[in-house]
Design a protein around this motif. Structure first.
Motif, PDB file in Angstrom:
ATOM      1  N   VAL A  82      24.441 -37.309 -36.172  1.00 45.47           N
ATOM      2  CA  VAL A  82      25.208 -37.252 -34.923  1.00 45.47           C
ATOM      3  C   VAL A  82      26.540 -37.980 -35.057  1.00 45.47           C
ATOM      4  O   VAL A  82      27.589 -37.478 -34.634  1.00 45.47           O
ATOM      5  CB  VAL A  82      24.384 -37.846 -33.764  1.00 45.47           C
ATOM      6  CG1 VAL A  82      25.224 -37.953 -32.502  1.00 45.47           C
ATOM      7  CG2 VAL A  82      23.160 -36.976 -33.501  1.00 45.47           C
ATOM      8  N   ILE A  83      26.533 -39.176 -35.626  1.00 46.23           N
ATOM      9  CA  ILE A  83      27.780 -39.939 -35.837  1.00 46.23           C
ATOM     10  C   ILE A  83      27.787 -40.419 -37.280  1.00 46.23           C
ATOM     11  O   ILE A  83      27.528 -41.585 -37.570  1.00 46.23           O
ATOM     12  CB  ILE A  83      27.914 -41.149 -34.886  1.00 46.23           C
ATOM     13  CG1 ILE A  83      27.288 -40.890 -33.529  1.00 46.23           C
ATOM     14  CG2 ILE A  83      29.381 -41.516 -34.696  1.00 46.23           C
ATOM     15  CD1 ILE A  83      27.388 -42.057 -32.584  1.00 46.23           C
ATOM     16  N   ASN A  84      28.113 -39.530 -38.175  1.00 46.43           N
ATOM     17  CA  ASN A  84      28.002 -39.820 -39.597  1.00 46.43           C
ATOM     18  C   ASN A  84      28.895 -40.977 -40.027  1.00 46.43           C
ATOM     19  O   ASN A  84      28.509 -41.805 -40.848  1.00 46.43           O
ATOM     20  CB  ASN A  84      28.323 -38.569 -40.415  1.00 46.43           C
ATOM     21  CG  ASN A  84      27.990 -38.744 -41.879  1.00 46.43           C
ATOM     22  OD1 ASN A  84      28.849 -39.048 -42.688  1.00 46.43           O
ATOM     23  ND2 ASN A  84      26.716 -38.564 -42.208  1.00 46.43           N
ATOM     24  N   TYR A  85      30.087 -41.054 -39.462  1.00 43.15           N
ATOM     25  CA  TYR A  85      31.016 -42.118 -39.846  1.00 43.15           C
ATOM     26  C   TYR A  85      30.438 -43.493 -39.511  1.00 43.15           C
ATOM     27  O   TYR A  85      30.518 -44.426 -40.301  1.00 43.15           O
ATOM     28  CB  TYR A  85      32.359 -41.935 -39.150  1.00 43.15           C
ATOM     29  CG  TYR A  85      33.402 -42.944 -39.591  1.00 43.15           C
ATOM     30  CD1 TYR A  85      34.205 -42.686 -40.697  1.00 43.15           C
ATOM     31  CD2 TYR A  85      33.571 -44.143 -38.908  1.00 43.15           C
ATOM     32  CE1 TYR A  85      35.158 -43.613 -41.116  1.00 43.15           C
ATOM     33  CE2 TYR A  85      34.521 -45.073 -39.318  1.00 43.15           C
ATOM     34  CZ  TYR A  85      35.311 -44.797 -40.428  1.00 43.15           C
ATOM     35  OH  TYR A  85      36.241 -45.725 -40.840  1.00 43.15           O
ATOM     36  N   PHE A  86      29.837 -43.626 -38.315  1.00 37.07           N
ATOM     37  CA  PHE A  86      29.245 -44.901 -37.914  1.00 37.07           C
ATOM     38  C   PHE A  86      28.090 -45.275 -38.837  1.00 37.07           C
ATOM     39  O   PHE A  86      27.915 -46.434 -39.203  1.00 37.07           O
ATOM     40  CB  PHE A  86      28.741 -44.829 -36.468  1.00 37.07           C
ATOM     41  CG  PHE A  86      29.831 -44.775 -35.432  1.00 37.07           C
ATOM     42  CD1 PHE A  86      31.173 -44.676 -35.787  1.00 37.07           C
ATOM     43  CD2 PHE A  86      29.512 -44.810 -34.081  1.00 37.07           C
ATOM     44  CE1 PHE A  86      32.165 -44.618 -34.833  1.00 37.07           C
ATOM     45  CE2 PHE A  86      30.503 -44.761 -33.110  1.00 37.07           C
ATOM     46  CZ  PHE A  86      31.830 -44.658 -33.488  1.00 37.07           C
TER      47      PHE A  86
END
Length: 516
Positions: A82-86
């Motif tokens: 869902v929020i790969n960067y985080f």
């Protein structure tokens, strides 16, 4: 004389150009470098500043890469997708490090995944921390009480509160049930033909019907246009947010900017028409005022009587109505969608919930008082909100120097309170953090996790005003669904949660229904 005018005119132009250059350099280079030094000097870890766009492009690239592949069908470890960067930032800087930073354009955004610091930020009332000026795209799409601060927020909240009292919601139960009955009838016809149902599509229609009737006293057909426009607006806003921080971008006649403006005006016109008709009915004494709009206008009128002309303006009422439409449809439909998906994966919990519903209500219609006795159903809804929170987090901005935890933050820093990250952190929820285990809520929300790391509705004085409305609607709908159907995932279901402002099933939620 003419030569002197030319000289002074040229000098003025040169000074203006120099001032503009200094301002641009400060925005794009000097201030970001200064803020980065302050954060790093206090031990914070984060990405290096890259001029103008910061990490926005990298965030987009990693998200698109993650969203291009589905997940294992029965996995709830959705945070990295869902929020790969985080997720990568947590890996890079150490999972024990609950505070890191990255760059949204020229502004550092501090990622907070610590529950205590999250509560401290959400509870701040001293003016050091606030919502900040809404992005121009968000301002066209959605504003209302959720985006206001200080006295303006307090006034809006006070005027809105009477419409969301439990006793007022109790009077709306017949409208909830009527909408549920229509959904059940439609699904029984589908089940009889053996056709699978994309429950996300139908549940959006259902929650749209609920909010249209309970908020505005009209049926879903009259509100359908607003929902269609809101869906389009959400997609446009999501696609363009990465560019919207660029100075002057909002003035460019791009296709998205032009369409966003057109939708804003169209939705405003529709809502103005609804509001004016209601105000005319109130003046003539023909309005019942038993829906949210009626209660809001009544409360606003009372506020004006008590405080002179200090109530909500017509434009402010329109913005609150837009917020009601979005929050009332989108978030609750997603809670119900993910609940049906998860209960399709976990048939044992589906049966436990059904037996509880039958024990409390039998085959009779659910009652307001009876809904409060549904412990298993409530535990399930909370666990779904933990694993699949509609809002991935909350953003705030530092206006005045403030100390949070051990770090002093200067003005200009953004906070992102990462709800999804905290909800999937084993340090707070244990080694079974990625498992569907409603039992963790058996003793209530406060004892479900270390540090009470549960924030689907926010926290503190700004907790979501529609929390009780959403949970009442979700409980009622789930009860009627369990009374009438058993269900499992279609073989065509692809497990792929992703974000378009809220957490949605990327490829829909096809489910097979069987009438009971």
């Amino acid at each position: 004389m003419a030569s002197w005018l030319v000289f002074y005119g040229g000098l003025a132009a040169l000074l203006l150009a120099a001032a503009w250059a200094v301002r641009t350099l400060n925005w794009a280079l000097w201030q970001p470098r200064r803020l980065e030094r302050i954060l790093r000097s206090q031990g914070l870890k984060g990405s290096a500043y890259r001029s103008i766009r910061g990490d926005v492009k990298e965030i987009e690239r990693l998200n698109e890469e993650a969203w291009s592949k589905p997940m294992p069908s029965f996995s709830h470890a959705v945070f990295p997708r869902v929020i790969n960067y985080f997720s990568r930032a947590a890996e890079t800087h150490g999972k024990e490090n609950k505070v890191t930073f990255h760059w949204m354009g020229s502004l550092p955004r501090v990622l907070i995944a610590d529950p205590d610091q999250t509560r401290e930020i959400l509870a701040n009332k001293n003016g050091e921390i606030g919502k900040g000026k809404p992005n121009y795209l968000i301002r066209h799409f959605l504003i209302g009480v959720a985006e206001h601060e200080g006295e303006k927020w307090a006034k809006h909240r006070k005027i809105l509160n009477p419409a969301f009292h439990l006793e007022k919601l109790k009077r709306m139960l017949p409208a909830f049930i009527s909408c549920c009955d229509e959904l059940v009838d439609r699904w029984e016809m589908m089940a009889a033909t053996g056709k699978e149902v994309d429950v996300w599509v139908d549940l959006k229609s259902f929650t749209g019907d609920v909010i249209s009737r309970t908020a505005f006293g009209c049926n879903f057909e009259e509100g359908r246009k607003i929902f269609q426009l809101h869906d389009e607006q959400a997609l446009l806003v999501s696609c363009s947010l990465s560019k919207s921080h660029i100075p002057g971008y909002k003035y460019l006649p791009t296709r998205i900017n032009t369409r966003v403006e057109a939708i804003y005006k169209e939705v405003r016109d529709i809502l103005l028409s609804i509001i004016r008709k209601r105000e005319e009915s109130m003046k003539s004494g023909n309005a019942k005022n038993d829906d949210i709009l009626g209660l809001l206008l009544e409360s606003n009128l009372q506020h004006r009587r008590e405080h002179g002309n200090a109530g909500l303006t017509t434009d402010e009422v329109v913005e609150e109505c837009k917020l009601l439409y979005f929050a009332g449809q989108d978030t609750t439909s997603l809670l119900l969608t993910w609940t049906m998906v998860v209960l399709s994966m976990h048939q044992d919990w589906q049966e436990r919930a059904r037996q509880e519903v039958l024990r409390v209500f039998g085959k009779e219609k659910p009652t307001f008082d009876g809904l409060s006795h549904l412990k298993t159903v409530t535990m399930i809804l909370y666990e779904v909100l933990r694993l699949y929170p509609p809002a991935l987090g909350f953003e705030r901005m530092v206006f005045k120097t403030v100390k949070i935890g051990d770090v002093v933050y200067p003005p200009g820093v953004l906070f992102f309170l990462s709800v999804m990250q905290m909800h999937h952190d084993p340090d707070y929820w244990g080694k079974d953090v990625e498992e569907f285990n409603p039992e963790r809520f058996a003793e209530g929300v406060s004892k479900a996790s270390e540090k009470n790391a549960f924030f689907p509705f926010g926290n503190g004085h700004r907790v979501c005003i529609g929390k009780n409305f959403a949970l009442l609607e979700a409980k009622l709908a789930l009860c009627l669904i369990l009374q009438h159907f058993s269900f499992d995932l279609s073989p065509t279901y692809i497990h792929a949660p992703h974000t378009v402002l809220t957490l949605k099933p990327q490829h829909g939620a096809p489910i097979r229904l069987r009438s009971l």
